[in-house]
Design a protein around this motif. Structure first.
Motif, PDB file in Angstrom:
ATOM      1  N   ALA A 254      38.993  32.651 -70.970  1.00 37.13           N
ATOM      2  CA  ALA A 254      38.265  33.823 -71.459  1.00 37.13           C
ATOM      3  C   ALA A 254      37.046  33.417 -72.271  1.00 37.13           C
ATOM      4  CB  ALA A 254      39.189  34.699 -72.309  1.00 37.13           C
ATOM      5  N   ARG A 255      37.156  32.311 -72.997  1.00 37.97           N
ATOM      6  CA  ARG A 255      36.048  31.872 -73.839  1.00 37.97           C
ATOM      7  C   ARG A 255      35.034  31.019 -73.069  1.00 37.97           C
ATOM      8  NH1 ARG A 255      36.549  28.415 -79.521  1.00 37.97           N
ATOM      9  NH2 ARG A 255      34.309  28.244 -79.923  1.00 37.97           N
ATOM     10  N   ALA A 256      35.521  30.058 -72.303  1.00 39.32           N
ATOM     11  CA  ALA A 256      34.611  29.096 -71.663  1.00 39.32           C
ATOM     12  C   ALA A 256      33.977  29.627 -70.394  1.00 39.32           C
ATOM     13  CB  ALA A 256      35.372  27.800 -71.357  1.00 39.32           C
ATOM     14  N   ALA A 257      34.649  30.539 -69.701  1.00 42.66           N
ATOM     15  CA  ALA A 257      34.123  31.025 -68.423  1.00 42.66           C
ATOM     16  C   ALA A 257      33.674  32.476 -68.505  1.00 42.66           C
ATOM     17  CB  ALA A 257      35.177  30.855 -67.330  1.00 42.66           C
ATOM     18  N   LEU A 258      34.607  33.373 -68.802  1.00 41.78           N
ATOM     19  CA  LEU A 258      34.291  34.797 -68.766  1.00 41.78           C
ATOM     20  C   LEU A 258      33.304  35.210 -69.855  1.00 41.78           C
ATOM     21  CD1 LEU A 258      37.852  36.186 -67.968  1.00 41.78           C
ATOM     22  CD2 LEU A 258      35.992  35.630 -66.397  1.00 41.78           C
ATOM     23  N   ALA A 259      33.499  34.696 -71.063  1.00 38.78           N
ATOM     24  CA  ALA A 259      32.593  35.060 -72.149  1.00 38.78           C
ATOM     25  C   ALA A 259      31.182  34.545 -71.901  1.00 38.78           C
ATOM     26  CB  ALA A 259      33.116  34.527 -73.485  1.00 38.78           C
ATOM     27  N   ARG A 260      31.048  33.437 -71.216  1.00 38.75           N
ATOM     28  CA  ARG A 260      29.724  32.916 -70.882  1.00 38.75           C
ATOM     29  C   ARG A 260      29.045  33.770 -69.821  1.00 38.75           C
ATOM     30  NH1 ARG A 260      30.039  26.265 -70.734  1.00 38.75           N
ATOM     31  NH2 ARG A 260      30.575  25.979 -72.942  1.00 38.75           N
ATOM     32  N   ALA A 261      29.853  34.367 -68.956  1.00 36.94           N
ATOM     33  CA  ALA A 261      29.282  35.220 -67.920  1.00 36.94           C
ATOM     34  C   ALA A 261      28.678  36.486 -68.519  1.00 36.94           C
ATOM     35  CB  ALA A 261      30.358  35.576 -66.895  1.00 36.94           C
ATOM     36  N   ARG A 262      29.356  37.065 -69.502  1.00 35.32           N
ATOM     37  CA  ARG A 262      28.847  38.271 -70.168  1.00 35.32           C
ATOM     38  C   ARG A 262      29.093  38.143 -71.661  1.00 35.32           C
ATOM     39  NH1 ARG A 262      30.806  43.812 -67.913  1.00 35.32           N
ATOM     40  NH2 ARG A 262      29.081  44.441 -69.262  1.00 35.32           N
ATOM     41  N   PRO A 263      28.308  37.333 -72.368  1.00 39.51           N
ATOM     42  CA  PRO A 263      28.571  37.048 -73.777  1.00 39.51           C
ATOM     43  C   PRO A 263      28.537  38.281 -74.671  1.00 39.51           C
ATOM     44  CG  PRO A 263      26.412  36.236 -73.105  1.00 39.51           C
ATOM     45  CD  PRO A 263      27.139  36.611 -71.861  1.00 39.51           C
ATOM     46  N   ASP A 264      27.645  39.231 -74.393  1.00 37.53           N
ATOM     47  CA  ASP A 264      27.563  40.421 -75.245  1.00 37.53           C
ATOM     48  C   ASP A 264      28.740  41.361 -75.069  1.00 37.53           C
ATOM     49  OD1 ASP A 264      25.180  39.573 -76.313  1.00 37.53           O
ATOM     50  OD2 ASP A 264      23.953  40.653 -74.843  1.00 37.53           O
ATOM     51  N   ALA A 265      29.364  41.310 -73.907  1.00 38.04           N
ATOM     52  CA  ALA A 265      30.464  42.231 -73.627  1.00 38.04           C
ATOM     53  C   ALA A 265      31.830  41.576 -73.739  1.00 38.04           C
ATOM     54  CB  ALA A 265      30.302  42.821 -72.219  1.00 38.04           C
ATOM     55  N   TRP A 266      31.942  40.328 -73.276  1.00 35.59           N
ATOM     56  CA  TRP A 266      33.247  39.699 -73.170  1.00 35.59           C
ATOM     57  C   TRP A 266      33.482  38.571 -74.174  1.00 35.59           C
ATOM     58  CZ3 TRP A 266      33.385  39.139 -67.095  1.00 35.59           C
ATOM     59  CH2 TRP A 266      33.510  40.419 -66.539  1.00 35.59           C
ATOM     60  N   GLY A 267      32.533  38.268 -74.997  1.00 37.99           N
ATOM     61  CA  GLY A 267      32.741  37.232 -75.998  1.00 37.99           C
ATOM     62  C   GLY A 267      33.610  37.746 -77.140  1.00 37.99           C
ATOM     63  N   TRP A 268      34.201  36.811 -77.870  1.00 32.55           N
ATOM     64  CA  TRP A 268      35.008  37.204 -79.033  1.00 32.55           C
ATOM     65  C   TRP A 268      34.063  37.699 -80.115  1.00 32.55           C
ATOM     66  CZ3 TRP A 268      39.577  38.560 -80.679  1.00 32.55           C
ATOM     67  CH2 TRP A 268      39.857  38.537 -82.047  1.00 32.55           C
ATOM     68  N   GLN A 269      34.179  38.972 -80.458  1.00 25.97           N
ATOM     69  CA  GLN A 269      33.289  39.584 -81.432  1.00 25.97           C
ATOM     70  C   GLN A 269      34.090  40.309 -82.494  1.00 25.97           C
ATOM     71  OE1 GLN A 269      30.046  41.899 -79.742  1.00 25.97           O
ATOM     72  NE2 GLN A 269      30.262  40.850 -77.783  1.00 25.97           N
TER      73      GLN A 269
END
Length: 277
Positions: A254-269
């Motif tokens: 989730a952090r290394a792949a998915l969050a990089r794909a959509r950092p504003d939406a899927w990153g840990w915030q």
């Protein structure tokens, strides 16, 4: 044909009901971070995961002999390490009736109730962090399906020859074991998703809540769930360890792949002002 035919009064009532339903729909969407559309999308994602579990269950249920062989292999592995302590742990717990009853009650209720309640709270109150956690769950469920398909494994409670007891059935009856999870699978011991789910809500919960006592409660929750699944005879410690590994891998993906794909939406915030759905 118009609903209500030629009855003007009935047509008027139908129109008033439609207007009222539309008003309630718009008003209720006000307390949802991104309206009903996004909320229903998230519900659909988890519903899809549920039906995927059902499909895999249909495959695994026919491999009873293989499931028991895998369970015996786990016993042999743990005994070779000198770490086959689960029968002794369950025997100790059984000498304290309140522990068995509390653990059985928690096993029946916590996996679904606590997880679902946390996810609803997370979506509404801390929506900025919801999508990262959701992605962890999606990855974890996919990994679990692979594990269930490749390694169907009987739980310890199916092996009385080693001294194991089905505490949930003893305390609440046979049907309680089946209702312990909406995703019931009798041979889904590897990995322990009770432990995986507990970690995937316990750690975010501890990071997100501000109350110190609640931070401690959420931090200890995964350890408590691990103890519960062992005491009730539903998992070996190896199952629990593999469940923890699934949670770790899911967080990394989730952090290394998915969050990089959509950092504003899927990153840990944790900043509501930066949240983007």
């Amino acid at each position: 044909m118009r609903l209500g035919g030629s009855n003007p009064r009935l047509q008027q009532r139908i129109e008033q009901a439609r207007i009222e339903l539309a008003r309630v729909w718009r008003a209720s969407a006000g307390w949802l971070p991104h309206g009903w559309g996004d909320a229903l999308l998230q519900l659909a994602l988890f519903a899809g995961a549920y039906y995927a579990y059902r499909l895999v269950r249909g495959h695994v249920d026919g491999e009873v002999a293989r499931a028991f062989a895998n369970a015996r292999a786990i016993v042999d592995f743990e005994r070779a390490l000198g770490l086959f302590f689960e029968p002794g742990l369950q025997a100790w717990a059984s000498s304290h009736r309140w522990i068995v009853e509390a653990a059985s009650a928690m096993y029946v209720n916590s996996h679904f109730v606590v997880t679902t309640t946390f996810l609803i709270w997370l979506y509404i109150a801390r929506n900025e962090a919801f999508y990262f956690v959701r992605n962890m769950f999606v990855v974890a469920m996919a990994l679990a399906l692979v594990g269930y398909a490749l390694l169907p494994t009987a739980p310890p409670r199916f092996m009385p020859e080693w001294g194991f007891v089905d505490t949930v059935a003893d305390v609440f009856g046979e049907t309680a074991q089946r209702s312990a999870s909406a995703l019931y699978n009798p041979f889904a011991a590897i990995p322990s998703m009770h432990v995986a789910f507990a970690l995937m809500i316990g750690i975010p919960g501890a990071l997100l809540v501000r109350n110190r006592l609640l931070k401690v409660v959420w931090g200890l929750y995964p350890l408590l769930v691990t103890l519960v699944v062992l005491v009730t005879g539903n998992h070996f410690w190896l199952d629990a360890a593999l469940g923890a590994l699934v949670a770790l891998v899911s967080a990394l993906v989730a952090r290394a792949a998915l969050a990089r794909a959509r950092p504003d939406a899927w990153g840990w915030q944790t900043d509501p002002a930066r949240a983007v759905s």
